[in-house]
Design an enzyme around this catalytic site. Sequence first.
Site, PDB file in Angstrom:
ATOM      1  N   GLY A 106      31.328  44.397  32.669  1.00 22.41           N
ATOM      2  CA  GLY A 106      30.508  45.495  32.144  1.00 22.41           C
ATOM      3  C   GLY A 106      31.222  46.199  31.015  1.00 22.41           C
ATOM      4  O   GLY A 106      32.049  45.610  30.316  1.00 22.41           O
TER       5      GLY A 106
ATOM      6  N   CYS B  22      27.887  39.297  25.636  1.00 19.76           N
ATOM      7  CA  CYS B  22      29.204  39.905  25.413  1.00 19.76           C
ATOM      8  C   CYS B  22      29.944  39.229  24.265  1.00 19.76           C
ATOM      9  O   CYS B  22      30.744  39.860  23.594  1.00 19.76           O
ATOM     10  CB  CYS B  22      30.026  39.849  26.679  1.00 19.76           C
ATOM     11  SG  CYS B  22      30.154  38.185  27.349  1.00 19.76           S
TER      12      CYS B  22
ATOM     13  N   GLU C 151      36.130  42.155  32.789  1.00 17.37           N
ATOM     14  CA  GLU C 151      35.465  41.318  31.782  1.00 17.37           C
ATOM     15  C   GLU C 151      34.580  42.244  30.955  1.00 17.37           C
ATOM     16  O   GLU C 151      33.473  42.607  31.370  1.00 17.37           O
ATOM     17  CB  GLU C 151      34.619  40.232  32.472  1.00 17.37           C
ATOM     18  CG  GLU C 151      35.442  39.180  33.184  1.00 17.37           C
ATOM     19  CD  GLU C 151      36.113  38.187  32.228  1.00 17.37           C
ATOM     20  OE1 GLU C 151      35.673  38.082  31.061  1.00 17.37           O
ATOM     21  OE2 GLU C 151      37.069  37.524  32.648  1.00 17.37           O
TER      22      GLU C 151
HETATM   23  P1  NAD Z   1      25.659  47.443  33.711  1.00 16.70           P
HETATM   24  O1  NAD Z   1      24.984  48.698  33.321  1.00 16.70           O
HETATM   25  O2  NAD Z   1      24.918  46.403  34.461  1.00 16.70           O
HETATM   26  O3  NAD Z   1      26.962  47.882  34.535  1.00 16.70           O
HETATM   27  C1  NAD Z   1      27.850  46.954  35.064  1.00 16.70           C
HETATM   28  C2  NAD Z   1      28.078  47.275  36.530  1.00 16.70           C
HETATM   29  O4  NAD Z   1      28.747  48.522  36.627  1.00 16.70           O
HETATM   30  C3  NAD Z   1      26.768  47.390  37.320  1.00 16.70           C
HETATM   31  O5  NAD Z   1      26.877  46.624  38.494  1.00 16.70           O
HETATM   32  C4  NAD Z   1      26.658  48.868  37.571  1.00 16.70           C
HETATM   33  O6  NAD Z   1      26.011  49.173  38.787  1.00 16.70           O
HETATM   34  C5  NAD Z   1      28.104  49.321  37.609  1.00 16.70           C
HETATM   35  N1  NAD Z   1      28.270  50.726  37.233  1.00 16.70           N
HETATM   36  C6  NAD Z   1      27.638  51.371  36.220  1.00 16.70           C
HETATM   37  N2  NAD Z   1      28.080  52.649  36.158  1.00 16.70           N
HETATM   38  C7  NAD Z   1      29.001  52.787  37.126  1.00 16.70           C
HETATM   39  C8  NAD Z   1      29.825  53.872  37.568  1.00 16.70           C
HETATM   40  N3  NAD Z   1      29.777  55.067  36.990  1.00 16.70           N
HETATM   41  N4  NAD Z   1      30.664  53.666  38.600  1.00 16.70           N
HETATM   42  C9  NAD Z   1      30.725  52.456  39.194  1.00 16.70           C
HETATM   43  N5  NAD Z   1      29.967  51.402  38.834  1.00 16.70           N
HETATM   44  C10 NAD Z   1      29.121  51.569  37.823  1.00 16.70           C
HETATM   45  O7  NAD Z   1      26.254  46.693  32.483  1.00 16.70           O
HETATM   46  P2  NAD Z   1      26.807  47.277  31.103  1.00 16.70           P
HETATM   47  O8  NAD Z   1      28.040  48.052  31.337  1.00 16.70           O
HETATM   48  O9  NAD Z   1      25.718  47.834  30.282  1.00 16.70           O
HETATM   49  O10 NAD Z   1      27.175  45.863  30.475  1.00 16.70           O
HETATM   50  C11 NAD Z   1      27.264  45.678  29.116  1.00 16.70           C
HETATM   51  C12 NAD Z   1      28.736  45.617  28.727  1.00 16.70           C
HETATM   52  O11 NAD Z   1      29.351  44.565  29.457  1.00 16.70           O
HETATM   53  C13 NAD Z   1      28.913  45.256  27.272  1.00 16.70           C
HETATM   54  O12 NAD Z   1      30.028  45.960  26.790  1.00 16.70           O
HETATM   55  C14 NAD Z   1      29.215  43.775  27.305  1.00 16.70           C
HETATM   56  O13 NAD Z   1      29.927  43.313  26.196  1.00 16.70           O
HETATM   57  C15 NAD Z   1      29.991  43.667  28.576  1.00 16.70           C
HETATM   58  N6  NAD Z   1      29.874  42.332  29.134  1.00 16.70           N
HETATM   59  C16 NAD Z   1      30.989  41.582  29.232  1.00 16.70           C
HETATM   60  C17 NAD Z   1      30.909  40.298  29.734  1.00 16.70           C
HETATM   61  C18 NAD Z   1      32.130  39.433  29.851  1.00 16.70           C
HETATM   62  O14 NAD Z   1      32.037  38.405  30.499  1.00 16.70           O
HETATM   63  N7  NAD Z   1      33.247  39.783  29.273  1.00 16.70           N
HETATM   64  C19 NAD Z   1      29.686  39.791  30.134  1.00 16.70           C
HETATM   65  C20 NAD Z   1      28.569  40.600  30.026  1.00 16.70           C
HETATM   66  C21 NAD Z   1      28.664  41.877  29.527  1.00 16.70           C
END
Ligand code: NAD
Length: 494
Positions: free
Chosen positions: A206, A263, A228
């Site tokens: 995330g 990502c 990640e």
């Molecule tokens: P998202 O909103 O789905 O959040 C990711 C996870 O974090 C979810 O399961 C969510 O419930 C949890 N979460 C959110 N807020 C939280 C908090 N305050 N406390 C605890 N858990 C919490 O996803 P996102 O963050 O919008 O994802 C997008 C980001 O992820 C981008 O920066 C993207 O580049 C990155 N990403 C990286 C990869 C990789 O493999 N490196 C893959 C996909 C996305």
Amino acid sequence: MASDELQVKDSTATAVFDSDAAKCLVNDLRSTFLAGKTKSYEWRLSQLKSLLKMLDENDKQICDALFSDLGKHEMEAYIHEIAMIKNSCKLALKELKHWMKPEKAKTNLGTFPSSAEIVPEPFGVVLVISAWNYPLLLSVDPVIGAIAAGNAVVLKPSELAPAMSSLLAKLLGNYLDKSAIKVVEGAVPETTALLEQKWDKIFYTGNGLVARVVMAAAAKNLTPVVLELGGKSPVLVDSNIDLAVTAKRIVAGKWGCNNGQACVGPDYIITTKQYAPVLIDAFKHNVKKFFGDDPMNSPDISRVGHENHFARLKKMLDDDKISGKIILGGQTDKNNRKIAPTIVLDAPEDSLIMSDEIFGPLLPIITVEKIEDGIEFIRSRPKPLAAYLFTNNKQLKENFVNNVSAGGVVINDVTLHLMVDTLPFGGVGESGMGAYHGKFSFDTFSHKKAVLYRGFFGDAPARYPPYTPGKLRLLKAIFDGSLFGIIRAVFGFS
Ligand code: NAD
């Protein structure tokens, strides 16, 4: 999904998932782990086979969920999600015995006689928190690594892909061993309850802000983490290229991969002032060729994943700092969460679009005087998850590979490195820590235990007190590997 709808989905029961529920869950899984159930080769194999069966028997439901959450075309769903995890599963099934084998290690004179090996052991009970943009891949791929390595695992899918979250809860509950593998659905409160528990490893995918929350929670129990994350992945385009191939690859990699919500998707382009007009024409040509005259209605372009992300992208577009700089697209449709493929020329560095990761269908093009300035531009910013270069120039390639720090680098293509499972996939600096895919997934969920075997023969008196100058001389000679020194110390001549 609202927090009060949260379920631990291994049964039909629906209950509020708080810290107490999380504690019970982890205790149950720990009992299973400590009983040794997940460590056997047979158990790992059976779970991986069931996972593969689950994918084979439910591809229609999986595609429907991906369409419902993201408007993903079936072909994209298959190539970028289903096929990827099937491959991971098949590879793990094929290589598992080999991966599990202890690795022989050399010993030295200081421990003579002895033998040594590195034994991969599962961490224990691990937590996988995944993101919404590739909601199947990002959930199941780490789970494959966790199972292959012999761990008990809890998966927390993203609440922003609710159809996939609920499908995973149902399917994993039906196909896998419920005493060792669980899915917890939910949002921040539920994830917080999970993070309050003691885990043996946490694997989070995330954004960087939440990564800090995860890492702080993990620090309380000294739990190792894999993060990640993302970042602004740049694409440096030289003029010494095959323009037609370059433009196709970038346009497909940007808008044909989840509409920029990847990502490793190209975040921005850097090229020279001189070459920009040629490149822009080629981009426009391919956008039209791939997505038609009205890309907003193309079935081959995914929706923006969530209304919050739509609002975030709209804010980037409405930023005064890029007014008059949109040279393609710019149209938005809030009701259907659609944004047209959009190109912005020379957005200032302090504009929103150049400050934050875009994670959507907007593509800024930054121009520089000479192509090497592009490398300096990239190096002056946080380390991205991926960095791309298009060129035929050998020296430029070497300069890029040697001087640009990023999770991964691809020359003359975009995003494809994540399909090569002999390469580690992960970030560096702001784009994360740790890596997975292929054998790296197994390694990420295994502790490498050092084991030294000795017998009772060859017990050197020199190691024991009382310490004397003669013993010290002998030990120094042994550690220096000096045969002459050893003979001298043993026979006492100087
Ligand atoms: P998202 O909103 O789905 O959040 C990711 C996870 O974090 C979810 O399961 C969510 O419930 C949890 N979460 C959110 N807020 C939280 C908090 N305050 N406390 C605890 N858990 C919490 O996803 P996102 O963050 O919008 O994802 C997008 C980001 O992820 C981008 O920066 C993207 O580049 C990155 N990403 C990286 C990869 C990789 O493999 N490196 C893959 C996909 C996305």
